[in-house]
Design an enzyme around this catalytic site. Sequence first.
Site, PDB file in Angstrom:
ATOM      1  N   GLY B  51     -39.488 -13.165  94.158  1.00  0.00           N
ATOM      2  CA  GLY B  51     -38.611 -14.130  93.500  1.00  0.00           C
ATOM      3  C   GLY B  51     -38.640 -14.115  91.988  1.00  0.00           C
ATOM      4  CB  CYS B  52     -40.685 -12.690  89.412  1.00  0.00           C
ATOM      5  SG  CYS B  52     -42.008 -13.646  90.117  1.00  0.00           S
TER       6      CYS B  52
END
Lengths: 407, 134
Positions: B51-52
């Site tokens: 999710g980064c």
Amino acid sequence: MIDNLNKIRNDFPILKTKVYDKPLVFLDSAASSQKPDCVINAVADFYKRHNANIHRGVYFLSQKATALYEETRVKVQQFINAKYSHEIIFTRGTTEGINLVASSFGDLLSDGDEVIISEMEHHANIVPWQLLQKRKKIVIKVIPITSDFQLDIAAYKKLINQRTKLVSVTHISNTLGTINPIQLIIDIAHANNIPVLIDAAQSIHHKAIDVQKLDVDFLVFSGHKMYAETGIGILYGKEDLLNKMPPYQGGGDMIKDVTFEQTTFAELPQKFEAGTTNYSGAISLKVAIEYIEKIGLDKIACYEGKLQDYAIAKLRKMPDIQLYTTSKFNKTSVISFNIKGIHHEDIGTMLDKMGIAVRTGGHCTYPLMKKLGVTGTVRASFVLYNTFAEIDFFVKSLQRVVNMLKN
Amino acid sequence: MKTIDQTQQEIVEEFSMFSDWMDKYEYIIDMGKNLEQLPDDFKKDEFLIPGCQSRVWLVPEFRDDKVFFKTDSDAIITKGIACLIVRIFNGRTKEEISKSKLFFIEKIGLVQNLSPTRANGLASMVDKIYRYVK
């Protein structure tokens, strides 16, 4: 050049916003544009005075709302010069438009048929075809890009064969800003009796599009990038193609008659507009188109082109910059770049603190990122409400950020 | 050894020396620059935080009932903040970590860096640490 620039900026109330006590410099309009007062007021006015579900009631308000909604359809028809207003289908946006075509036109395809897309496509013009592959064994062929960030037309010609059933490419790359030669692409496809879908999400507010002159078969775009509300978009399709295609979704408004045994479908355009559509969004789109027309697409393109040239000339002078931009003139004011040794996310985070909104990451074009050999880029995009002073501030701030971040 | 809350307080005080946000970021950037690089062997998908926008790796290790983390990122600001998080949690027991609450991010005025958006997965990093000690 756009006359009376201050007037245009004043049309967009959000541009007076401050972020972290600094004036907002909004350079992410390629993701979604800000909205002028006329659009905001039209939506508010609609809910205050005319709101009722369309195509449903015999009463005054419903008929008024329906009339406004259908006026937008005619406005869009005129804007892109479609032959008939029933060739204009309201969607949620570009993504839904492509999904609709992939699903419904896809139903007409057979195993082994081929669809041509390109290496610079947004995921919205890649994934729907891959979803179709789960239902039909179609083959996706990809037009590569050249080292100058343009479509390789010679390679495109070679991809075409007797199994090719559709060419689906973007007009303007949301990452590179490259304007593709869509007339040439369409002509080549048509010489082989292949229909063409053009993703006009990045071009509809930038270049005049005449679907009859282009002879394009499908054209998709979103309202929110062209100063209208979000959640409304357009699929243009040629009447005969749309008639051949089965409905996309079932529900209200798209039927002629329903029994438990059998349902018959409505004629175009309702056939493809199941359920309560985003009619307030549609109404905002009419106002947004009128706004664009009032300023003039030619003037807008000319001004945005000047912003682009000015920004590129300034950015080119920065050390260690890699600009992903064609050296030719067929480009819009969407500029992607990286600074050697610095992560794009760091640049975006620091610019944000200075009040500057840019986009960082893969821009929903991961295959293109892979081709460029990067995990992402910084993307700045400029539209009619941006100024040369903002570009000066952006480049100066970028220089400051780079000095902080470099080793 | 200081408690988790004492370490967080210490970081808050370090940051209170800077009135300007620019100096705060410069401090974080410096921390990121000075952090030892994670050997490539550890840069595997199993240590990658999902999710980064930037890639962040977090490698946990148990020694004498205590957890130690190694971290790295290809973005320098993310790396600096990851560095602070590791500084707070390194050498703690599972109990200490699971009972703790992070407050320093908000107090040093970097709250947006922990927002659970697609663009920044630091929330997932903290989440991963808590899940690891469960």
